[in-house]
Scaffold this motif. Structure first.
Motif, PDB file in Angstrom:
ATOM      1  N   ASP A 139      -7.278 -18.404   2.857  1.00  0.00           N
ATOM      2  CA  ASP A 139      -7.419 -17.250   3.749  1.00  0.00           C
ATOM      3  C   ASP A 139      -6.685 -16.033   3.198  1.00  0.00           C
ATOM      4  OD1 ASP A 139      -8.834 -18.935   5.340  1.00  0.00           O
ATOM      5  OD2 ASP A 139      -7.368 -19.058   6.949  1.00  0.00           O
ATOM      6  N   LEU A 140      -5.547 -16.272   2.558  1.00  0.00           N
ATOM      7  CA  LEU A 140      -4.777 -15.177   1.970  1.00  0.00           C
ATOM      8  C   LEU A 140      -5.555 -14.512   0.844  1.00  0.00           C
ATOM      9  CD1 LEU A 140      -2.057 -13.741   2.047  1.00  0.00           C
ATOM     10  CD2 LEU A 140      -1.174 -15.452   0.477  1.00  0.00           C
ATOM     11  N   TYR A 141      -6.245 -15.316   0.054  1.00  0.00           N
ATOM     12  CA  TYR A 141      -7.096 -14.750  -0.999  1.00  0.00           C
ATOM     13  C   TYR A 141      -8.209 -13.907  -0.388  1.00  0.00           C
ATOM     14  CZ  TYR A 141     -11.338 -14.697  -3.799  1.00  0.00           C
ATOM     15  OH  TYR A 141     -12.504 -14.308  -4.405  1.00  0.00           O
ATOM     16  N   LEU A 142      -8.835 -14.392   0.683  1.00  0.00           N
ATOM     17  CA  LEU A 142      -9.930 -13.657   1.308  1.00  0.00           C
ATOM     18  C   LEU A 142      -9.451 -12.310   1.855  1.00  0.00           C
ATOM     19  CD1 LEU A 142     -11.754 -16.545   3.239  1.00  0.00           C
ATOM     20  CD2 LEU A 142     -12.415 -15.496   1.069  1.00  0.00           C
ATOM     21  N   SER A 143      -8.298 -12.308   2.490  1.00  0.00           N
ATOM     22  CA  SER A 143      -7.776 -11.042   3.033  1.00  0.00           C
ATOM     23  C   SER A 143      -7.490 -10.044   1.925  1.00  0.00           C
ATOM     24  CB  SER A 143      -6.505 -11.310   3.846  1.00  0.00           C
ATOM     25  OG  SER A 143      -6.779 -12.154   4.955  1.00  0.00           O
ATOM     26  N   THR A 144      -6.894 -10.516   0.844  1.00  0.00           N
ATOM     27  CA  THR A 144      -6.596  -9.621  -0.278  1.00  0.00           C
ATOM     28  C   THR A 144      -7.875  -9.111  -0.926  1.00  0.00           C
ATOM     29  OG1 THR A 144      -4.599 -10.930  -0.666  1.00  0.00           O
ATOM     30  CG2 THR A 144      -5.238  -9.402  -2.391  1.00  0.00           C
ATOM     31  N   GLU A 145      -8.867  -9.973  -1.051  1.00  0.00           N
ATOM     32  CA  GLU A 145     -10.132  -9.581  -1.672  1.00  0.00           C
ATOM     33  C   GLU A 145     -10.833  -8.516  -0.842  1.00  0.00           C
ATOM     34  OE1 GLU A 145     -13.446  -9.299  -4.077  1.00  0.00           O
ATOM     35  OE2 GLU A 145     -11.513 -10.231  -4.499  1.00  0.00           O
ATOM     36  N   PHE A 146     -10.816  -8.634   0.464  1.00  0.00           N
ATOM     37  CA  PHE A 146     -11.525  -7.679   1.317  1.00  0.00           C
ATOM     38  C   PHE A 146     -10.749  -6.374   1.457  1.00  0.00           C
ATOM     39  CE2 PHE A 146     -13.000  -5.649   5.131  1.00  0.00           C
ATOM     40  CZ  PHE A 146     -14.362  -5.923   5.164  1.00  0.00           C
ATOM     41  N   VAL A 147      -9.452  -6.455   1.749  1.00  0.00           N
ATOM     42  CA  VAL A 147      -8.672  -5.253   2.077  1.00  0.00           C
ATOM     43  C   VAL A 147      -8.287  -4.477   0.817  1.00  0.00           C
ATOM     44  CG1 VAL A 147      -6.563  -4.417   3.166  1.00  0.00           C
ATOM     45  CG2 VAL A 147      -7.804  -6.324   4.182  1.00  0.00           C
ATOM     46  N   VAL A 148      -7.754  -5.177  -0.193  1.00  0.00           N
ATOM     47  CA  VAL A 148      -7.249  -4.511  -1.400  1.00  0.00           C
ATOM     48  C   VAL A 148      -8.323  -4.460  -2.483  1.00  0.00           C
ATOM     49  CG1 VAL A 148      -5.417  -4.501  -3.137  1.00  0.00           C
ATOM     50  CG2 VAL A 148      -4.934  -5.319  -0.828  1.00  0.00           C
ATOM     51  N   GLY A 149      -8.988  -5.578  -2.703  1.00  0.00           N
ATOM     52  CA  GLY A 149     -10.019  -5.633  -3.734  1.00  0.00           C
ATOM     53  C   GLY A 149      -9.504  -6.088  -5.078  1.00  0.00           C
ATOM     54  N   TYR A 150      -8.223  -5.892  -5.349  1.00  0.00           N
ATOM     55  CA  TYR A 150      -7.577  -6.350  -6.580  1.00  0.00           C
ATOM     56  C   TYR A 150      -6.540  -7.406  -6.208  1.00  0.00           C
ATOM     57  CZ  TYR A 150      -9.576  -2.102  -8.641  1.00  0.00           C
ATOM     58  OH  TYR A 150     -10.428  -1.124  -9.062  1.00  0.00           O
ATOM     59  N   HIS A 151      -6.184  -8.246  -7.198  1.00  0.00           N
ATOM     60  CA  HIS A 151      -5.231  -9.323  -6.931  1.00  0.00           C
ATOM     61  C   HIS A 151      -4.007  -9.273  -7.824  1.00  0.00           C
ATOM     62  CE1 HIS A 151      -8.088 -11.502  -4.292  1.00  0.00           C
ATOM     63  NE2 HIS A 151      -9.003 -10.978  -5.103  1.00  0.00           N
ATOM     64  N   ASP A 152      -3.966  -8.350  -8.769  1.00  0.00           N
ATOM     65  CA  ASP A 152      -2.786  -8.254  -9.632  1.00  0.00           C
ATOM     66  C   ASP A 152      -1.626  -7.659  -8.840  1.00  0.00           C
ATOM     67  OD1 ASP A 152      -2.754  -5.061 -10.705  1.00  0.00           O
ATOM     68  OD2 ASP A 152      -4.652  -5.841  -9.944  1.00  0.00           O
ATOM     69  N   PRO A 153      -0.388  -8.041  -9.157  1.00  0.00           N
ATOM     70  CA  PRO A 153       0.772  -7.579  -8.380  1.00  0.00           C
ATOM     71  C   PRO A 153       0.906  -6.063  -8.314  1.00  0.00           C
ATOM     72  CG  PRO A 153       1.379  -9.388  -9.838  1.00  0.00           C
ATOM     73  CD  PRO A 153      -0.013  -9.014 -10.200  1.00  0.00           C
ATOM     74  N   LYS A 154       0.578  -5.367  -9.409  1.00  0.00           N
ATOM     75  CA  LYS A 154       0.737  -3.920  -9.420  1.00  0.00           C
ATOM     76  C   LYS A 154      -0.176  -3.247  -8.400  1.00  0.00           C
ATOM     77  CE  LYS A 154       0.670   0.047 -12.567  1.00  0.00           C
ATOM     78  NZ  LYS A 154       0.428   0.484 -13.971  1.00  0.00           N
ATOM     79  N   SER A 155      -1.442  -3.674  -8.351  1.00  0.00           N
ATOM     80  CA  SER A 155      -2.394  -3.071  -7.418  1.00  0.00           C
ATOM     81  C   SER A 155      -2.032  -3.392  -5.969  1.00  0.00           C
ATOM     82  CB  SER A 155      -3.807  -3.554  -7.715  1.00  0.00           C
ATOM     83  OG  SER A 155      -4.208  -3.188  -9.019  1.00  0.00           O
ATOM     84  N   VAL A 156      -1.553  -4.604  -5.729  1.00  0.00           N
ATOM     85  CA  VAL A 156      -1.160  -4.983  -4.363  1.00  0.00           C
ATOM     86  C   VAL A 156       0.049  -4.173  -3.916  1.00  0.00           C
ATOM     87  CG1 VAL A 156      -0.336  -6.881  -2.925  1.00  0.00           C
ATOM     88  CG2 VAL A 156      -2.147  -7.300  -4.591  1.00  0.00           C
ATOM     89  N   ASP A 157       1.006  -3.940  -4.828  1.00  0.00           N
ATOM     90  CA  ASP A 157       2.177  -3.120  -4.480  1.00  0.00           C
ATOM     91  C   ASP A 157       1.778  -1.678  -4.195  1.00  0.00           C
ATOM     92  OD1 ASP A 157       3.857  -5.259  -4.719  1.00  0.00           O
ATOM     93  OD2 ASP A 157       4.446  -4.826  -6.789  1.00  0.00           O
ATOM     94  N   VAL A 158       0.816  -1.169  -4.963  1.00  0.00           N
ATOM     95  CA  VAL A 158       0.334   0.189  -4.707  1.00  0.00           C
ATOM     96  C   VAL A 158      -0.269   0.292  -3.314  1.00  0.00           C
ATOM     97  CG1 VAL A 158      -1.424   1.882  -5.382  1.00  0.00           C
ATOM     98  CG2 VAL A 158      -0.013   0.789  -7.130  1.00  0.00           C
TER      99      VAL A 158
END
Length: 383
Positions: A131-150
């Protein structure tokens, strides 16, 4: 934690995952209440065959698993053709990290369901890491730490908790529309076969992936990059990664995304499982360990020493020597016990410093295997 499974670098174990991806392939099938994962092994001819039932998952995850498998195997096709496609090194590294992440994330759902008996699996059972992967994929679109921090540091997102979002409340129809018919897999019917896909189709898919993630995909010189910038590349995707918190409109009918006539019933799944179990039945039951050990011939050390012929002149001397040994044994072991465990194993007597012995502990059941533990107890003088 949303970028937990994205590798920072491709290490040795990540390289093993990339090599193993081409040996096993998953395929998903919808059902009325549950969905079903089948596995295929790669044969000697290089083709995947022998479809066998692997895991039963809650039906709500079917579309998400199908999306993941489509992109997962599409990226592996790009990696296999990286030389012919002249992929950029940065893009190859990106594909490798994404494939490793896809493989790890997929097992967070498939492996627990594989271990769980079908009767214990519930329809509404959830798997937090997937579920955590799905939320990140939909909301952020990227999974690398730098993009998530941005994303976290943007205005308005500092108070939002990505790990507590419910991925099933998002509008995944809008997500598919943003991907477009080509990149979403709908045009290819979610079937990825690098041998049967035309070069033109692969080039279009590669361009769509570059547009979706907004990154260059091929190696090129400065002159070529300038000419490509002047050209107007047709837009193959309708959006870009990261749709934010786009909540699903509950008044809109939920699109299943597949023909209901393709649904696999629970009875068909159980029949496939039964057939697979019949094919994997072992003809001869394995021999228990203790019986197998009894059949083995004893080695020279374990053989019982045969009585040697003693000369009459040395008979008395040998008798005295054996009497001395028996006296020493009586002092160290007062009880006439046949146990091989020395007396200092008890808590009351500490182990003597000049004794060292390796004792393997066996379970109470004499037919069980040896435990993988050994106790080191005192023997021999260690200088």
């Amino acid at each position: 934690m949303s970028d937990l499974f994205y590798p920072k670098a491709i290490l040795q174990h990540d390289q093993l995952i990339l090599e193993f991806v081409d040996c096993l392939r998953y395929d998903s099938y919808p059902g009325h209440r549950f969905a079903f994962i089948y596995a295929m092994d790669k044969g000697k001819n290089g083709k995947f065959s022998d479809l066998r039932p692997h895991a039963k998952i809650p039906g709500e995850y079917f579309l998400h698993v199908r999306r993941l498998l489509w992109r997962y195997y599409l990226f592996t096709v790009f990696l296999k053709l990286k030389g012919k496609l002249r992929l950029a090194k940065s893009f190859v590294l990106f594909l490798q990290k994404m494939v490793v992440m896809f493989d790890t994330i997929l097992e967070q759902l498939v492996y627990p369901c594989f271990q769980l008996p079908d009767r214990e699996l519930e329809v509404n059972q959830r798997f937090p890491l997937f579920d955590l992967y799905l939320s990140t994929e939909f909301v952020v679109g990227y999974h690398d730490p730098k993009s998530v921090d941005v994303w976290r540091k943007r205005a308005g997102n500092t108070t939002k908790d990505l790990e507590r979002m419910d991925p099933f409340q998002f509008d995944w129809n809008a997500y598919d529309n943003a991907l477009g018919d080509l990149l979403s897999g709908e045009m290819c019917q979610y079937d990825v076969d690098g041998d049967e896909m035309t070069r033109e189709l692969i080039d279009k898919l590669l361009t769509a992936v570059g547009q979706w993630y907004d990154m260059p995909t091929r190696r090129s010189t400065k002159r070529k990059r300038r000419s490509q910038a002047a050209e107007q590349t047709p837009r193959l995707v309708n959006g870009s990664p990261g749709l934010g918190e786009l909540i699903m409109d509950y008044d809109e009918p939920i699109r299943k995304g597949y023909d209901t006539s393709d649904e696999l019933s629970d009875a068909e799944w159980e029949k496939d499982v039964a057939n697979a179990n019949k094919q994997n039945v072992v003809k001869s039951a394995p021999v228990p360990v203790h019986k197998k050990a009894a059949k083995q011939k004893p080695n020279a050390k374990s053989r019982k020493a045969e009585p040697q012929k003693v000369k009459p002149k040395t008979a008395e001397r040998t008798k005295a020597k054996s009497q001395k040994v028996s006296n020493i044994t009586a002092e160290t072991s007062p009880t006439a016990s046949t146990s091989r465990i020395p007396p200092w194993l008890s808590d009351s007597q500490p182990p003597p410093p000049n004794q060292l012995e390796l004792v393997l502990h066996r379970q109470a059941d004499p037919g069980s295997q040896l435990l993988g533990c050994a106790k080191l107890i005192g023997t021999g003088n260690i200088e």
